[in-house]
Design a protein around this motif. Structure first.
Motif, PDB file in Angstrom:
ATOM      1  N   ALA A 132      -3.558   1.191  -3.792  1.00 13.47           N
ATOM      2  CA  ALA A 132      -4.353   2.299  -3.266  1.00 13.47           C
ATOM      3  C   ALA A 132      -4.940   2.005  -1.892  1.00 13.47           C
ATOM      4  N   LYS A 133      -5.187   3.083  -1.159  1.00 11.66           N
ATOM      5  CA  LYS A 133      -5.813   2.969   0.156  1.00 11.66           C
ATOM      6  C   LYS A 133      -7.325   2.989   0.050  1.00 11.66           C
ATOM      7  N   SER A 152      -2.358   5.863  -1.812  1.00 10.56           N
ATOM      8  CA  SER A 152      -2.934   6.630  -2.911  1.00 10.56           C
ATOM      9  C   SER A 152      -4.445   6.416  -3.029  1.00 10.56           C
ATOM     10  N   ILE A 153      -5.053   7.202  -3.910  1.00  9.25           N
ATOM     11  CA  ILE A 153      -6.499   7.157  -4.148  1.00  9.25           C
ATOM     12  C   ILE A 153      -6.736   6.917  -5.636  1.00  9.25           C
ATOM     13  N   ASN A 154      -7.447   5.847  -5.971  1.00 10.89           N
ATOM     14  CA  ASN A 154      -7.830   5.609  -7.358  1.00 10.89           C
ATOM     15  C   ASN A 154      -9.149   6.322  -7.655  1.00 10.89           C
ATOM     16  N   LYS A 185       0.829  -1.204   0.000  1.00 16.19           N
ATOM     17  CA  LYS A 185       0.000   0.000   0.000  1.00 16.19           C
ATOM     18  C   LYS A 185       0.864   1.256   0.000  1.00 16.19           C
ATOM     19  N   ASN A 189     -10.717   3.653  -3.091  1.00 14.40           N
ATOM     20  CA  ASN A 189     -11.195   3.968  -4.438  1.00 14.40           C
ATOM     21  C   ASN A 189     -12.344   4.969  -4.354  1.00 14.40           C
ATOM     22  N   GLY A 199      -3.891   8.170  -7.481  1.00 13.58           N
ATOM     23  CA  GLY A 199      -3.270   7.053  -8.182  1.00 13.58           C
ATOM     24  C   GLY A 199      -3.851   6.870  -9.567  1.00 13.58           C
TER      25      GLY A 199
END
Length: 434
Positions: free
Chosen positions: A230-231, A184-186, A181, A233, A212
């Protein structure tokens, strides 16, 4: 004659309260204007946003020509010699199967294009003859050591192009591998507009959060592979919900469904959920924007009460925006939609608590012109011929700019557009002596 036609068409519509499934919603004409798009188009739109991938359309010459003619004008695909190729089936392939031709053609494709991944998009004829493209994709993936995914786009089972988008995105899950991990954020489902210009993106940037993968609005095959780092979505459209759910099941990544909502309560709740998953405090700006949005609603609501409208199509979530407008005292007369999503039950019940609008399928603007003389709405939300509506004392609510918005800005923009259209409506009616 026109009056009778209007009554006839209205009689064909079904109240929202009686619609239990999509098939209940009437289609007013066999030939729709401006018409619906095939899911093949949706698949092409999604693949266009994944750099390094190749779109392979398998089907008749009509289907392959349609896709190629669309993609040669797209910068994402690289023009005539770009990332869209076709495998055209003949009578022999349809009769005896296309497996052999696909394997032979794929070898040529790999030698010439050297793609990082391939999406085999099957059209109606493949689905009718029953060739197993899931198995073919798996065989080709093992043989050439790249991700090969089958995307089924049979139009005879679909109302529009959205299933093509959804299935292409969902197919990307098989490309993803476990990752360490990185916080990030998708962003999933941004099919149009630019996420970077949104209020949501600005607040995440201010909070020092890393964006991300953005699928399908612009990413690489490698970013898709590493998306499990990612952390959280963020799902900004229904088309990405199945992918987000699969990523949650496979990698434990939670998701926040942050569509282009209109209700500030929904937006506020999404911000809280998102920052809770990120384990950082909710920015003070969120509270400020929420309060400003509530104040704007209080200021404008009296002007909205009793305003009637027909809903066509907007960048907003269909039943959520109608639930919001109904809560403000506006009166939906007709809602055009091609779907009744399970997750919209709460919004539908919210609408029914105050109104029971009629339903019809989307892309019905030709026959609806007779309905205007029967229902006399103040507003039309979506795409219609403004000059034609003006002659009937109806104003268009334009909302396309919302494509580039997420957050409380969507509410304030919508209210501004509605207020503007209301003023235009009453000006038109004054001119007409209505």
């Amino acid at each position: 004659m026109t009056e009778n036609k209007g009554k006839e068409i209205v009689s064909k519509l079904i109240p929202l309260s009686k619609a239990k499934k999509v098939k209940d919603i009437p289609q007013l004409t066999h030939a729709l204007f401006p018409g619906t798009h095939c899911p093949l188009m949706g698949a092409a739109m999604a693949v266009g946003g994944i750099q390094g991938s190749l779109l392979v359309v398998v089907g008749t010459d009509e289907c392959t020509y349609y896709t190629k003619s669309m993609t040669i004008h797209s910068e994402n695909f690289g023009g005539l010699n770009g990332r869209c190729v076709s495998v055209v089936l003949n009578d022999h392939d349809v009769t005896f199967g296309s497996t052999e031709k696909m394997h032979e053609t794929f070898k040529e494709i790999m030698e010439e294009y050297k793609p990082e991944c391939v999406f085999l998009v099957t059209t109606c004829v493949i689905e009718i003859i029953g060739d197993d493209y899931d198995a073919i994709a798996e065989e080709l993936s093992k043989e050439y050591h790249i991700p090969v995914a089958a995307v089924h786009t049979e139009h005879f089972k679909c109302e529009d192009h959205f299933p093509g988008l959804e299935r292409t995105l969902t197919a990307c899950a098989a490309m993803m591998t476990p990752q360490e991990k990185d916080g990030s954020i998708n962003v999933l489902g941004q099919r149009m507009g630019d996420f970077a210009t949104t209020e949501l993106a600005a607040l995440l940037k201010e909070a020092n959060q890393k964006i991300g993968m953005q699928l399908p609005s612009g990413c690489t095959v490698d970013e898709v592979r590493r998306a499990a780092a990612a952390k959280v979505n963020i799902v900004v459209h229904d088309i990405a919900l199945p992918l987000a759910q699969e990523m949650e099941a496979n990698f434990g990544i939670p998701y926040v469904y942050f569509n282009r909502f209109a209700d500030p309560e929904k937006i506020y709740a999404n911000y809280q959920s998102l920052f809770q998953y990120l384990e950082v405090p909710v920015p003070a700006a969120v509270e400020e924007k929420y309060a400003a949005c509530k104040a704007l609603i209080a200021e404008k609501q009296s002007k909205l009460e009793g305003i009637t409208y027909i809903y066509g199509n907007t960048p907003y979530d269909c039943f959520e925006i109608n639930n919001f407008m109904t809560s403000l005292g506006m009166v939906p007369q007709v809602i055009q939609t091609n779907r009744l999503p399970e997750h919209d039950k709460e919004n539908i019940q919210g609408i029914l608590a105050k109104a029971d609008p009629l339903l019809c399928k989307s892309a019905n603007i030709a026959p609806l012109q007779y309905v205007y003389d029967e229902l006399h709405p103040h507003l039309y939300l979506g795409h219609e011929f403004g000059a034609r509506l003006r002659k009937k004392g109806i104003a268009v609510v334009h909302s396309d700019m919302a494509m580039n918005m997420l957050g409380f800005e969507t509410t304030s923009y919508l209210l501004g557009q509605i207020e503007k259209a209301i003023d235009e409506c009453f000006a038109y009616r004054k001119e007409l002596g209505l």
